[in-house]
Design an enzyme around this catalytic site. Structure first.
Site, PDB file in Angstrom:
ATOM      1  N   HIS A  81       0.865  -1.208   0.003  1.00  0.00           N
ATOM      2  CA  HIS A  81      -0.006  -0.067   0.004  1.00  0.00           C
ATOM      3  C   HIS A  81       0.886   1.170   0.090  1.00  0.00           C
ATOM      4  O   HIS A  81       1.856   1.190   0.458  1.00  0.00           O
ATOM      5  CB  HIS A  81      -0.985  -0.075   0.988  1.00  0.00           C
ATOM      6  CG  HIS A  81      -0.394   0.070   2.662  1.00  0.00           C
ATOM      7  ND1 HIS A  81      -0.051   1.143   3.251  1.00  0.00           N
ATOM      8  CD2 HIS A  81      -0.211  -1.091   3.586  1.00  0.00           C
ATOM      9  CE1 HIS A  81       0.280   0.813   4.396  1.00  0.00           C
ATOM     10  NE2 HIS A  81       0.155  -0.610   4.316  1.00  0.00           N
ATOM     11  N   ASP A 190       6.133   1.430   6.921  1.00  0.00           N
ATOM     12  CA  ASP A 190       4.947   1.067   6.578  1.00  0.00           C
ATOM     13  C   ASP A 190       4.115   1.782   5.857  1.00  0.00           C
ATOM     14  O   ASP A 190       3.480   2.776   6.026  1.00  0.00           O
ATOM     15  CB  ASP A 190       4.095   0.614   7.802  1.00  0.00           C
ATOM     16  CG  ASP A 190       2.876   0.104   7.733  1.00  0.00           C
ATOM     17  OD1 ASP A 190       2.246  -0.337   6.802  1.00  0.00           O
ATOM     18  OD2 ASP A 190       1.954   0.200   8.983  1.00  0.00           O
ATOM     19  N   GLU A 219      -5.138   1.661   2.791  1.00  0.00           N
ATOM     20  CA  GLU A 219      -5.078   0.525   3.821  1.00  0.00           C
ATOM     21  C   GLU A 219      -5.383   0.816   4.996  1.00  0.00           C
ATOM     22  O   GLU A 219      -5.865   0.155   5.873  1.00  0.00           O
ATOM     23  CB  GLU A 219      -3.614   0.051   3.416  1.00  0.00           C
ATOM     24  CG  GLU A 219      -3.685  -1.491   3.976  1.00  0.00           C
ATOM     25  CD  GLU A 219      -3.148  -1.420   5.439  1.00  0.00           C
ATOM     26  OE1 GLU A 219      -3.112  -2.415   6.108  1.00  0.00           O
ATOM     27  OE2 GLU A 219      -2.621  -0.342   5.875  1.00  0.00           O
ATOM     28  N   GLU A 220      -4.687   1.864   5.431  1.00  0.00           N
ATOM     29  CA  GLU A 220      -4.591   2.349   6.799  1.00  0.00           C
ATOM     30  C   GLU A 220      -5.942   2.688   7.383  1.00  0.00           C
ATOM     31  O   GLU A 220      -6.364   2.834   8.737  1.00  0.00           O
ATOM     32  CB  GLU A 220      -3.585   3.493   7.034  1.00  0.00           C
ATOM     33  CG  GLU A 220      -2.021   3.192   6.912  1.00  0.00           C
ATOM     34  CD  GLU A 220      -1.495   2.128   7.712  1.00  0.00           C
ATOM     35  OE1 GLU A 220      -2.360   1.443   8.527  1.00  0.00           O
ATOM     36  OE2 GLU A 220      -0.386   1.869   7.520  1.00  0.00           O
ATOM     37  N   GLU A 242       3.709  -6.449   3.613  1.00  0.00           N
ATOM     38  CA  GLU A 242       3.645  -5.645   4.703  1.00  0.00           C
ATOM     39  C   GLU A 242       4.896  -5.460   5.742  1.00  0.00           C
ATOM     40  O   GLU A 242       5.853  -6.286   5.521  1.00  0.00           O
ATOM     41  CB  GLU A 242       2.341  -6.186   5.506  1.00  0.00           C
ATOM     42  CG  GLU A 242       0.970  -5.583   5.289  1.00  0.00           C
ATOM     43  CD  GLU A 242       0.992  -3.917   5.754  1.00  0.00           C
ATOM     44  OE1 GLU A 242       1.627  -3.540   6.414  1.00  0.00           O
ATOM     45  OE2 GLU A 242       0.096  -3.510   5.477  1.00  0.00           O
ATOM     46  N   HIS A 337       3.626   1.967  13.341  1.00  0.00           N
ATOM     47  CA  HIS A 337       2.819   3.263  13.373  1.00  0.00           C
ATOM     48  C   HIS A 337       3.146   4.257  14.330  1.00  0.00           C
ATOM     49  O   HIS A 337       2.722   4.734  15.112  1.00  0.00           O
ATOM     50  CB  HIS A 337       1.316   2.708  13.940  1.00  0.00           C
ATOM     51  CG  HIS A 337       0.634   1.965  12.812  1.00  0.00           C
ATOM     52  ND1 HIS A 337      -0.809   1.696  12.920  1.00  0.00           N
ATOM     53  CD2 HIS A 337       0.986   1.014  11.786  1.00  0.00           C
ATOM     54  CE1 HIS A 337      -1.139   1.250  11.730  1.00  0.00           C
ATOM     55  NE2 HIS A 337      -0.159   0.875  11.309  1.00  0.00           N
TER      56      HIS A 337
END
Length: 373
Positions: A81, A190, A219-220, A242, A337
């Site tokens: 992503h 990410d 995606e998030e 990922e 994250h």
């Protein structure tokens, strides 16, 4: 397989939160274009870069025989992503502070004292809180509920003069930093490391089957781009690339390691939003076996685990528009994250090795794995 550091730097430097991934997608398109036969975009901003293998079905067949078993001409979709965690500016105060909503799964503790870049011109700003001198004891031990981005402006008009307005996005002001032992830290690894892996695999691999290298959006915030992309591509096998959260550092004084940096890619067994794996994917045995055999062929040690408390695009790949084989392979990552996500570059390079080997390997049929019909 080497990951081109210059390419990774470019992917990270391009900013794009959910719904604002265009710059990232354009870099991905430019990097992968020399290594594929065709590139297309959909209305959401997903990028599909396709390499047509010499052994692909010319009649548009689905890669299965009359018994429903895969016969080696499957169309493969590898996807990562383009979006990163971000903040959506949702208001401007009279004295020029920007209020915001969080885009993606943020931990509020990472927000305080951070630098951000805001809007189309990447205006610098900071996220601060009331000084501790004005806090009572309870406030000093808690995370504040109300935060703002400070651009240094003194009024709404001055914010407008900076070309910032509600609806714009902010992202962390962190690029890549080299640490010891080939490890890297920064924002948006990410999933920019996975985009770099896609480019590396497309550059090196020359399989007989057709392969779609897909850069998905949003995606998030709920795997939204994946849902559209898998409908459009309709592959036989789809694998999400990922990062995977590690637990190889002390937590509350204890250290219990399931996934660690430097121990190779993680082939997911499944994932979900809770310990019951709601809203996630359970990887089918054929896909697991295919990736395991690819790891053996590439002489790469794999890690296996469940991702609890999160999902990947593989969730949509498995069932959207009809069932198909789907799974996920991931690069171990500390501090997921956050603005200081941390990976071991060797894990990423081994992930590319496994995927290149998988593209050259037959996909196992139902009688060729445990749990035979």
């Amino acid at each position: 397989m080497d990951i081109d550091r210059t390419e990774l730097d470019r992917l990270v430097a391009a900013r794009g939160g959910p719904g604002g991934e265009y710059r990232v997608a354009r870099v991905f398109e430019e990097l992968i274009e020399p290594h594929v036969d065709e590139i297309s975009w959909d209305a959401m901003g997903n990028v599909v870069a396709t390499s047509y293998g010499d052994g692909a079905n010319e009649d548009g067949g689905d890669g299965t025989n009359e018994n429903g078993d895969d016969e080696g001409s499957e169309e493969i979709m590898l996807a990562a992503h383009t979006d990163e965690l971000a903040f959506l500016i949702d208001g401007i105060t009279d004295d020029g502070l920007c209020s915001f909503s969080m885009l993606g799964g943020h931990y509020r503790g990472y927000l305080l004292g951070q630098h951000v870049r805001v809007g189309p011109d990447a205006v610098p700003g900071v996220i601060g809180a009331k000084p501790r001198h004005f806090m009572d004891n309870e406030e000093k031990e808690a995370l504040p509920e109300t935060l703002h981005i400070d651009l240094g402006a003194r009024s709404r008009d001055e914010v407008a003069d900076l070309n910032v307005e509600p609806g714009d996005q902010a992202t962390w002001d962190r690029e890549l930093t080299d640490l010891a032992n080939g490890r890297l830290t920064g924002r948006a690894l990410d999933d920019r490391i996975a985009l770099a892996i896609l480019v590396a695999v497309a550059r090196a691999a020359d399989p007989d089957r057709t392969v779609h290298y897909v850069a998905t959006v949003q995606e998030e915030v709920g795997l939204r781009g994946a849902r559209a992309a898998v409908h459009e591509v309709d592959p036989d096998v789809a694998v999400a690339l990922e990062i995977f959260p590690t637990d190889d550092y002390p937590i509350d004084g204890e250290r219990s390691v399931d996934v660690e940096l430097g121990s190779g890619p993680v082939v997911e067994l499944g994932d979900g939003t809770s310990e019951y794996l709601f809203g996630g994917v359970l990887v089918d045995r054929q896909t697991l076996e295919w990736l395991k055999r690819a790891g053996e062929s590439a002489d790469v040690s794999l890690q296996h685990d469940l991702m609890i408390g999160g999902t990947t695009d593989a969730t949509e790949f498995q069932s959207a528009g009809g069932g198909r084989h789907a799974g996920a392979i991931a690069v171990p990552c500390r501090y997921t994250h956050s603005p200081v996500e941390l990976i071991d570059l060797a894990d990423a390079e081994e992930t590319a090795d496994v995927l290149a080997a998988a593209l050259e390997s037959p996909f196992p049929d139902r009688t060729d794995v445990r749990g035979r019909r």
